[in-house]
Design an enzyme around this catalytic site. Structure first.
Site, PDB file in Angstrom:
ATOM      1  N   ASP A  95       0.834  -1.211   0.000  1.00  0.00           N
ATOM      2  CA  ASP A  95       0.000   0.000   0.000  1.00  0.00           C
ATOM      3  C   ASP A  95       0.858   1.246   0.000  1.00  0.00           C
ATOM      4  OD1 ASP A  95      -1.761  -2.247   1.230  1.00  0.00           O
ATOM      5  OD2 ASP A  95      -3.077  -0.705   0.408  1.00  0.00           O
TER       6      ASP A  95
HETATM    7  O1  MRU Z   1      -7.559  -3.299   2.758  1.00  0.00           O
HETATM    8  P1  MRU Z   1      -7.267  -3.654   1.319  1.00  0.00           P
HETATM    9  O2  MRU Z   1      -7.985  -4.862   0.851  1.00  0.00           O
HETATM   10  O3  MRU Z   1      -7.436  -2.462   0.406  1.00  0.00           O
HETATM   11  O4  MRU Z   1      -5.716  -4.009   1.344  1.00  0.00           O
HETATM   12  C1  MRU Z   1      -5.106  -4.394   0.144  1.00  0.00           C
HETATM   13  C2  MRU Z   1      -3.675  -4.748   0.300  1.00  0.00           C
HETATM   14  O5  MRU Z   1      -3.109  -4.661   1.374  1.00  0.00           O
HETATM   15  C3  MRU Z   1      -2.936  -5.110  -0.948  1.00  0.00           C
HETATM   16  O6  MRU Z   1      -1.927  -6.041  -0.674  1.00  0.00           O
HETATM   17  C4  MRU Z   1      -2.289  -3.856  -1.554  1.00  0.00           C
HETATM   18  O7  MRU Z   1      -3.220  -2.814  -1.643  1.00  0.00           O
HETATM   19  C5  MRU Z   1      -1.717  -4.125  -2.892  1.00  0.00           C
HETATM   20  S1  MRU Z   1      -2.963  -4.407  -4.129  1.00  0.00           S
HETATM   21  C6  MRU Z   1      -2.151  -4.589  -5.600  1.00  0.00           C
END
Ligand code: MRU
Length: 354
Positions: free
Chosen positions: A246
């Site tokens: 993220d």
């Molecule tokens: O809470 P989320 O489902 O948005 O978290 C997503 C993640 O942590 C993913 O690993 C990250 O955003 C990478 S997506 C290519």
């Protein structure tokens, strides 16, 4: 055909409602910025790249249906809309980067002599639309570069075994995926032996979404609970752990779905390489270390309830951080569209790739 998290044509945006997967595939219309921010906040759409794409396209559809009449009005609307969208979820940097880039782009365009408000509006819409293609292009590069790197550095004659976490596939991006893109590329090369995907408590992105994508793509895969990662590493010949991100900051510290940090600790213990697969749009070189990343905390019901039914003992306190930060010392490589970098090489690697 691969799964589509986003369906867009000029003036119309639909997102696959990920709250309903895998039971039903329902596309919900997003008619503007308020609905875009709600879809992000409620996690109808999630995953760092998809958040930025849907947010920016929600602005594009609102501008198409309701174009501003004055340049000043357009500039204010874009700035305020992007602020609202950035505020929907704080940890992934992609939406913030998109906001900064779009505001800078619009200011530059608005200074050009003789430009009309209609032309400027069109350029903003085109800018948002370009994110879709760029994301898929970047993901394919990440997949191919990551697969080649893993094959060159791993001795796995019977094929590579990957352990992954959360959902980083077509559902989290405009298509192909990041960590799951590496899996796809290994599969396309005929060198993938098996994938283990974690359940990813408490939101179950792994069991609901990644498992769905793996089955859909006919990739040989097994679901494990998060607490089975250590035994899986010890007993199932895991060649590499590959996760998404993220926010990757300047020293390589990486915020990703909660549980990523413990996987990196376990990988180190078992001598297994640990990779973060992330486009440069998930990198934030303005932060020196991971300590200053804002970690989103989510409602306690995500832990205490299953499908609306309380399963935890009443009265228990709950802590529900959605992400954790993996220190750079535990990361073998960061797989980007510009190459695979050791954490200490990231800053230079990205600036050369620009
Ligand atoms: O809470 P989320 O489902 O948005 O978290 C997503 C993640 O942590 C993913 O690993 C990250 O955003 C990478 S997506 C290519």
């Amino acid at each position: 055909m691969s799964l589509e998290s986003v369906r867009y044509r000029r003036g119309s945006l639909q997102v696959l409602n990920q709250l309903l997967l895998p039971q039903s595939s329902q596309y919900d219309s997003v008619s503007g910025v308020r609905e875009g921010a709600d879809a992000i906040r409620t996690m109808k759409v999630r995953g760092a790249p998809a958040i930025a794409i849907v947010g920016s396209l929600s602005l594009a559809v609102e501008l198409t249906s309701n174009p501003p009449q004055q340049t000043a009005e357009l500039l204010t609307f874009v700035r305020e809309s992007m602020e609202r969208l950035v505020g929907a979820r704080p940890t992934a940097v992609n939406m913030k980067r998109a906001a900064d880039e779009l505001n800078a782009f619009l200011s530059r365009e608005a200074e050009k002599p003789g430009v009309t408000v209609q032309e400027l509006t069109d350029r903003v819409v085109q800018w948002a639309e370009s994110l879709l293609e760029k994301d898929v292009r970047d993901n394919r590069l990440i997949g191919d570069l990551g697969a080649q790197h893993i094959l060159q550095t791993t001795n796995a004659p019977a094929g590579v075994v990957i352990l992954t976490h959360c959902n980083t596939g077509s559902l989290a991006t405009a298509g192909y995926g990041t960590a799951l893109g590496v899996v796809r590329s290994l599969q396309a090369l005929g060198r993938l032996s098996h994938v283990f995907c974690t359940e990813t408590r408490p939101y179950n992105q792994g069991s609901r979404l990644t498992a769905y994508e793996l089955v859909y793509e006919k990739i040989p895969a097994t679901l494990i609970t998060d607490s089975m990662a250590a035994v899986t590493m010890r007993e199932r010949q895991v060649s590499a752990v590959v996760v998404g991100a993220d926010r990757v900051v300047a020293n390589g510290d990486t915020a990703n779905k909660v549980g990523t940090y413990q996987l990196a600790v376990l990988a180190k213990h078992h001598g297994i390489p640990f990779y973060v697969a992330a486009p440069s749009t998930s990198c934030d070189l303005s932060l020196p270390t991971g300590g200053s990343i804002v970690i989103e905390e989510r409602p306690s019901q995500e832990l205490t309830d299953i499908n609306g039914v309380r399963v935890a003992a009443p009265g228990i306190g709950v802590w529900n951080p959605a992400f954790d930060v993996t220190p750079h010392e535990l990361i073998t490589g960061i797989i980007t569209e510009h190459g695979v970098f050791r954490p200490e090489e990231l800053r230079d690697g990205l600036s050369q790739g620009k």
